[in-house]
Write a protein that holds these residues in place. Structure first.
Motif, short mmCIF file in Angstrom:
data_model
loop_
_atom_site.label_atom_id
_atom_site.label_comp_id
_atom_site.label_asym_id
_atom_site.label_seq_id
_atom_site.Cartn_x
_atom_site.Cartn_y
_atom_site.Cartn_z
N UNK A 165 0.82 -1.22 0.00
CA UNK A 165 0.00 0.00 0.00
C UNK A 165 0.85 1.27 0.00
N UNK A 166 2.16 1.14 0.13
CA UNK A 166 3.04 2.29 0.03
C UNK A 166 2.95 2.99 -1.32
N UNK A 167 2.53 2.24 -2.36
CA UNK A 167 2.41 2.85 -3.69
C UNK A 167 1.32 3.92 -3.74
N UNK A 168 0.44 3.93 -2.76
CA UNK A 168 -0.58 4.99 -2.71
C UNK A 168 0.06 6.36 -2.49
N UNK A 169 1.26 6.37 -1.92
CA UNK A 169 1.96 7.63 -1.65
C UNK A 169 2.52 8.26 -2.92
N UNK A 170 2.70 7.47 -3.98
CA UNK A 170 3.20 8.00 -5.26
C UNK A 170 2.08 8.22 -6.27
N UNK A 171 0.84 7.94 -5.85
CA UNK A 171 -0.28 8.00 -6.79
C UNK A 171 -1.42 8.91 -6.32
N UNK B 299 -1.88 13.42 -2.45
CA UNK B 299 -1.36 14.67 -3.03
C UNK B 299 -0.21 15.27 -2.22
N UNK B 300 -0.31 15.22 -0.90
CA UNK B 300 0.73 15.83 -0.05
C UNK B 300 2.06 15.11 -0.22
N UNK B 301 2.03 13.77 -0.24
CA UNK B 301 3.29 13.05 -0.39
C UNK B 301 3.82 13.15 -1.81
N UNK B 302 2.94 13.16 -2.81
CA UNK B 302 3.38 13.29 -4.20
C UNK B 302 4.15 14.60 -4.38
N UNK B 303 3.64 15.68 -3.82
CA UNK B 303 4.29 16.98 -3.95
C UNK B 303 5.72 16.95 -3.37
N UNK B 304 5.88 16.36 -2.21
CA UNK B 304 7.20 16.30 -1.58
C UNK B 304 8.12 15.30 -2.27
#
Length: 196
Positions: free
Chosen positions: A131-137, A140-145
């Motif tokens: 489920x870590x792949x949700x952070x790259x998809x 929005x907050x993690x994608x920006x960083x």
């Protein structure tokens, strides 16, 4: 010398592993790999680049893709910009940090990734699985960083099998898709792997 590999129908990461075995045996020559999906094609091209070889797609149809890899003395290697990165790999296997309250876990993982942008040297790789792949998809907050880190030379990699499992491959917003072979190789070659 020409080596032909038919990797159609093989599950990830077998096309890459079979290609790597032949590439390691070859001093000079050409390998033509036939695969049946875009992910396998991209992984073969990444393998070629990481092995200091040239590659090109000779044929690309719906279920038939032929990638040619050239290994030898006359191969031109692109010189990238050198970035001051720490040779460590951060391995993130969840879209939450820690166990217990999920809402708190989501806040913590966002804070962790933001803090990475403020702490140098940056890691060389950040790998996202399960489920870590949700952070790259979809986060929005993690994608920006993560884009900040990527723009500074950090390689952001999401497991292709995991993206498929969560139906998120088309939603990837930062970094590239990888496979288990590359993940294992990256972790083995890093001086330190930090699991989150």
């Amino acid at each position: 010398m020409l080596i032909e590999i038919d990797a159609r129908g093989l599950a990830c990461p077998k096309p890459v592993i079979n290609t790597k075995k032949e590439l390691d045996k070859l001093e000079n020559g050409v390998i033509r790999v036939t695969v049946d999906n875009t992910m396998a094609k991209e992984n073969i091209i990444k393998l070629s680049k990481s092995s200091n070889c040239e590659s090109s797609v000779l044929r690309e149809e719906e279920d038939l893709i032929v990638v040619e890899i050239i290994k030898g003395e006359n191969v031109k290697i692109e010189e990238g910009t050198k970035v001051d990165l720490d040779n460590k790999c951060i391995f993130i296997s969840s879209d939450k940090m820690g166990q217990g309250n999920d809402e708190l876990g989501e806040v913590l993982i966002k804070g962790y990734i933001y803090t990475l942008t403020e702490t140098k040297p940056y890691p060389k790789h950040i790998v996202f699985v399960n489920s870590g792949v949700k952070l790259t998809t979809v986060n929005e907050a993690t994608v920006e960083n993560l884009k900040i880190l990527e723009n500074n030379g950090v390689e952001i990699l999401s497991c292709g099998t995991c993206l498929d499992y969560y139906n998120l491959k088309e939603l990837l917003q930062v970094g590239t898709v990888t496979n288990m072979y590359n993940i294992v190789e990256m972790m083995n070659n890093s001086l330190q792997t930090i699991s989150i």
